[in-house]
Write an enzyme that holds these catalytic residues in place. Structure first.
Site, PDB file in Angstrom:
ATOM      1  N   ASP A 196       0.774  -1.248   0.000  1.00 50.10           N
ATOM      2  CA  ASP A 196       0.000   0.000   0.000  1.00 50.10           C
ATOM      3  C   ASP A 196       0.811   1.308   0.000  1.00 50.10           C
ATOM      4  O   ASP A 196       1.788   1.424   0.739  1.00 50.10           O
ATOM      5  CB  ASP A 196      -0.867   0.098   1.266  1.00 50.10           C
ATOM      6  CG  ASP A 196      -1.623  -1.154   1.588  1.00 50.10           C
ATOM      7  OD1 ASP A 196      -1.546  -2.126   0.839  1.00 50.10           O
ATOM      8  OD2 ASP A 196      -2.297  -1.148   2.633  1.00 50.10           O
ATOM      9  N   GLU A 234     -10.596  -2.329   4.302  1.00 49.73           N
ATOM     10  CA  GLU A 234      -9.253  -1.813   4.572  1.00 49.73           C
ATOM     11  C   GLU A 234      -9.091  -0.416   3.963  1.00 49.73           C
ATOM     12  O   GLU A 234      -9.831  -0.011   3.076  1.00 49.73           O
ATOM     13  CB  GLU A 234      -8.191  -2.749   3.953  1.00 49.73           C
ATOM     14  CG  GLU A 234      -8.246  -4.173   4.497  1.00 49.73           C
ATOM     15  CD  GLU A 234      -7.130  -5.081   3.958  1.00 49.73           C
ATOM     16  OE1 GLU A 234      -6.529  -5.794   4.767  1.00 49.73           O
ATOM     17  OE2 GLU A 234      -6.876  -5.083   2.753  1.00 49.73           O
TER      18      GLU A 234
HETATM   19  C1  FRU Z   1      -3.983  -3.555   2.682  1.00 49.69           C
HETATM   20  C2  FRU Z   1      -3.359  -4.017   3.982  1.00 49.69           C
HETATM   21  C3  FRU Z   1      -3.721  -3.069   5.101  1.00 49.69           C
HETATM   22  C4  FRU Z   1      -2.592  -3.257   6.074  1.00 49.69           C
HETATM   23  C5  FRU Z   1      -1.423  -3.498   5.145  1.00 49.69           C
HETATM   24  C6  FRU Z   1      -0.390  -4.438   5.695  1.00 49.69           C
HETATM   25  O1  FRU Z   1      -3.352  -4.030   1.554  1.00 49.69           O
HETATM   26  O2  FRU Z   1      -3.782  -5.335   4.262  1.00 49.69           O
HETATM   27  O3  FRU Z   1      -4.997  -3.280   5.661  1.00 49.69           O
HETATM   28  O4  FRU Z   1      -2.396  -2.150   6.904  1.00 49.69           O
HETATM   29  O5  FRU Z   1      -1.938  -3.995   3.940  1.00 49.69           O
HETATM   30  O6  FRU Z   1       0.745  -4.467   4.881  1.00 49.69           O
END
Ligand code: FRU
Length: 488
Positions: free
Chosen positions: A22, A202
């Site tokens: 992300d 998310e």
């Molecule tokens: C989204 C996610 C988020 C989390 C991160 C962990 O892709 O699953 O919810 O904070 O990636 O790397």
């Protein structure tokens, strides 16, 4: 690093090496756009998360900086946001010397079990994000009753003079408010029944935009990514809601069953917008991959890239108010020569082919249905490979078919036909395509529809073909623009 490796994106950000997911903490400050990102410095697959860091003057050309945030006693550093604390509400800064505050998820485990424990933490920087201090009062927000409790996106709400946090809490978004970023109060919860619940929610975002460019007529947009539950064919993807927000509660304008997709391609996830951009634009960037196969894509030295940064606006179209997205205007800085082709007619069985000898190109094309119900472009074409971008008039669909796009056998979910709804206007459709070495972003009808898709073709597959099935299609306009690499 050379940035010349096989499949290395040439005008999208990717880390010099190792794993990225992300985008995090995007903020504009002191004439720089910051991009942080979920980063694993020791592997090309996901692992203990750090925040990697890059800066840019234009969101197109990036300079990678040292890692900004490392895991600590509270756990790994998961996704989150960053803001400029202009009024020193935290007390972290000196008067008149505002700095950056990052709000992120500390992801650890409970001492006596291996149950995950997600809590929100702060770090601040007085030197434009070069070095960071973790707040000694961390974590600042926890709730042991909620397992998935992450990805805080924070913004200043001027009307109530409060910081607002949207947080992903399982199958809902919970909103908290604060006057100092350190103490948070529950405000409301949104989403139990609204939109898609195909996976865990998310990476939310919430911001206000004028409708059809009219100041005074504003709507709030809530973005919510939904994780891969292993069951849908799409894997992870991103939805949004349009509504009202008063500083406490978000009210969805559409009925609960309505699901609006930000992108109809497989490869745009966990995106959120920049904070503190001063010229009024709302700019978004996403992670150009999908949890279904992100750990398996066939790149060696690094894994994953970001999408192009896109300006988001709201427009009233046929079905109501929708998010429109266009690559930021700064992308003009990588445009090289262009070729404008005259009006043409494509007859059935007589595809037109163009020996394009570049991999990095933008195509702008306007097609007009005459008697064909299926027409479009084949890109990255060779005898053995092709990616097809076509219009299926009878079903009102834009299709991006990557079933023969190149390397695909790293995941059975990868070869796929991506479908987006589309309606011709006066029998015409406009397509804008950005083609990098291993991705294609399609924007249809001036940004009403986006389809972002990874592809892994051979560098020798470069032909462009225009086709029309069972009838005639007119090419009203065709412009091919060569694009430059950003890694020089
Ligand atoms: C989204 C996610 C988020 C989390 C991160 C962990 O892709 O699953 O919810 O904070 O990636 O790397």
């Amino acid at each position: 690093q050379t940035y010349k490796e096989k499949y290395r994106p040439q005008f999208h950000f990717s880390p010099q090496e190792k794993w990225m997911n992300d985008p995090n903490g995007m903020v504009f400050f002191n004439d720089e756009y910051h991009l942080f990102y979920q980063y694993h410095p020791f592997s090309t697959t996901w692992g203990p998360m750090h925040w990697g860091h890059a800066v840019s003057k234009d969101m197109i050309h990036w300079e990678q900086l040292p890692i900004a945030l490392y895991p600590d006693e509270h756990g790994a550093v998961f996704s989150g946001s960053a803001v400029v604390d202009w009024k020193n509400t935290t007390g972290f800064f000196e008067e008149n010397q505002p700095g950056l505050v990052a709000i992120y998820t500390s992801a650890g485990t409970y001492p006596d079990s291996d149950r995950t424990c997600q809590r929100q933490s702060l770090a601040y920087s007085k030197d434009s994000g070069r070095t960071w201090v973790k707040y000694e009062g961390n974590p600042v927000l926890s709730d042991i009753a909620i397992t998935d409790f992450r990805d805080p996106k924070v913004f200043w709400h001027e009307e109530t003079r409060k910081w607002v946090m949207v947080l992903a809490t399982g199958q809902t978004i919970t909103i908290y408010t604060s006057s100092n970023l350190k103490e948070w109060e529950f405000a409301s919860e949104f989403g139990h029944k609204s939109g898609s619940h195909d996976g865990v929610w998310e990476c939310p975002d919430l911001f206000k935009l004028p409708v059809d460019g009219e100041q005074g007529n504003e709507k709030w947009v809530m973005i919510v990514s939904i994780g891969d539950n292993g069951e849908t064919k799409e894997g992870s993807r991103t939805q949004y809601f349009i509504g009202e927000f008063d500083g406490i509660t978000f009210v969805n304008d559409n009925d609960e069953a309505t699901t609006l997709w930000l992108d109809y391609g497989r490869d745009n996830y966990a995106g959120v917008s920049w904070s503190d951009i001063q010229d009024g634009r709302r700019i978004y960037i996403g992670w150009m991959s999908n949890w279904r196969y992100a750990n398996q894509v066939p790149t060696k030295e690094w894994r994953s890239a970001m999408t192009l940064p896109r300006e988001l606006t709201l427009a009233t179209i046929r079905d109501g108010i929708r998010v429109i997205q266009k690559p930021v205007k700064e992308v003009n800085s990588i445009k090289l020569e262009n070729f404008v082709l005259q009006e043409m007619t494509i007859e059935s069985g007589k595809a037109l082919s163009f020996p394009v000898n570049k991999q990095l190109i933008e195509i702008n094309i306007e097609l007009e249905k005459e008697s064909s119900n299926q027409f479009g472009l084949v890109i990255r074409h060779s005898e053995t490979e092709n990616t097809k971008v076509s219009i299926d008039v009878l079903n009102d669909l834009l299709l991006v078919d990557r079933t023969q796009s190149g390397e695909y056998n790293f995941s059975s979910s990868f070869p796929s036909v991506q479908e987006a709804p589309i309606v011709l206007k006066n029998n015409r459709v406009k397509l804008q395509l950005f083609m990098d070495t291993s991705s294609i972003e399609v924007f249809a009808n001036d940004g009403e529809i986006a389809v972002t898709s990874l592809i892994f073709p051979s560098e020798l597959s470069k032909e462009l073909v225009l086709f029309s099935n069972d009838g005639i299609t007119n090419v009203v306009d065709l412009k091919i623009t060569e694009l430059d690499t950003i890694w020089k």
